[in-house]
Design an enzyme around this catalytic site. Sequence first.
Site, short mmCIF file in Angstrom:
data_model
loop_
_atom_site.label_atom_id
_atom_site.label_comp_id
_atom_site.label_asym_id
_atom_site.label_seq_id
_atom_site.Cartn_x
_atom_site.Cartn_y
_atom_site.Cartn_z
CG ASN A 167 44.08 47.00 33.38
OD1 ASN A 167 44.69 47.71 34.18
ND2 ASN A 167 43.72 45.76 33.66
CD1 TRP A 168 47.78 51.55 30.12
CD2 TRP A 168 48.44 53.46 31.09
NE1 TRP A 168 47.71 52.55 29.18
CE2 TRP A 168 48.11 53.73 29.75
CE3 TRP A 168 48.87 54.52 31.90
CZ2 TRP A 168 48.23 55.01 29.19
CZ3 TRP A 168 48.98 55.80 31.36
CH2 TRP A 168 48.66 56.03 30.01
CE LYS A 169 46.42 43.58 32.88
NZ LYS A 169 46.39 42.15 32.71
CG HIS A 228 41.45 42.89 36.21
ND1 HIS A 228 42.41 41.91 36.34
CD2 HIS A 228 41.48 43.29 34.92
CE1 HIS A 228 43.00 41.73 35.16
NE2 HIS A 228 42.45 42.56 34.29
CD GLU A 280 45.90 40.90 36.08
OE1 GLU A 280 46.04 42.11 36.30
OE2 GLU A 280 46.04 40.38 34.96
CD GLU A 337 39.71 41.90 31.18
OE1 GLU A 337 40.31 42.54 30.33
OE2 GLU A 337 40.06 41.86 32.38
N GLY A 386 46.96 38.17 29.11
CA GLY A 386 48.43 38.22 29.15
C GLY A 386 49.08 36.96 28.62
CB SER A 395 45.65 38.11 24.30
OG SER A 395 46.37 37.56 25.40
N GLY A 444 45.18 45.22 28.01
CA GLY A 444 46.28 45.29 28.96
C GLY A 444 47.59 45.58 28.23
N GLY A 445 48.35 44.52 27.99
CA GLY A 445 49.69 44.64 27.40
C GLY A 445 49.79 45.59 26.21
P1 PGA Z 1 45.96 41.66 28.29
O1 PGA Z 1 45.19 42.11 29.61
O2 PGA Z 1 45.44 42.50 27.16
O3 PGA Z 1 47.41 41.92 28.57
O4 PGA Z 1 45.66 40.21 28.07
C1 PGA Z 1 43.83 42.42 29.62
C2 PGA Z 1 43.36 42.75 31.01
O5 PGA Z 1 43.78 42.10 31.98
O6 PGA Z 1 42.57 43.69 31.21
#
Ligand code: PGA
Length: 249
Positions: free
Chosen positions: A9-11, A97, A99, A167, A173, A213, A234-235
Amino acid sequence: MRKPLIAGNWKMFLTVEEAQALAKSLCDSDIDYSKCDVLLAPSFTNIYAVHNVVKAAGKPIKVAAQNVYTEDSGAFTGEVSLPMVKSAGADSVILGHSERRNVFGETDEFINAKVHKVLKAGMSVILCVGELLEERESGNANSVVVSQLTKGLANVASLSDIVIAYEPVWAIGTGKTASPADAQAMHKVIRTSIEKLYGKAAASEVRILYGGSVKPDNVTSLMAEDDIDGALVGGASLKAVDFLKIINY
Ligand code: PGA
């Protein structure tokens, strides 16, 4: 047997050039696609570019949108529709998600409408669920997650085009991962709920990803758990070396 799925997930990161370069370095790397499915979810502006990189390399990497609107077209300034992401090369959409839920106020009902939209177009959904820290601390994690799951899937007849991603919001994050045992416990809760809703066969087939994470050094222990079928990253998906280590765990 559920085939593992590692999704990036490149957000809201990466320019077109950066996304192309990252996709290219993944395409140029040694990945055993018979062992694991790989999916990239770039921002809307990068879907077409990433799709073209993958297509030119002839790799079986899937491309997903990170969200979509419920209408096909119209006066909805700033929104992006399903026909748009489909024609740009996306074959699936991440929905719900945390977010989207917590920063943009998306409700379970709105997410459910989008789930139907995507499935009707013959595309796949990665439906995200997960509790906030205070919900976990007050002992409500299971009921929150089951409620998000049930409402997100309301009136969905079949799970054949659905992947679930658990999640925990407090792990996204933050560098805090749920322990493999805690993640497994929630994945089991999710699979049991699915069994009640859709029966044994569907429950044993549906893939449930863990996200929050995920890093090269914790992916192996997470993936060793019975009900964890992949990761939504994500990250660590923004750096080819790290993401490759996760894919090749
Ligand atoms: P993260 O994000 O790996 O940076 O914690 C995961 C996500 O939000 O899909």
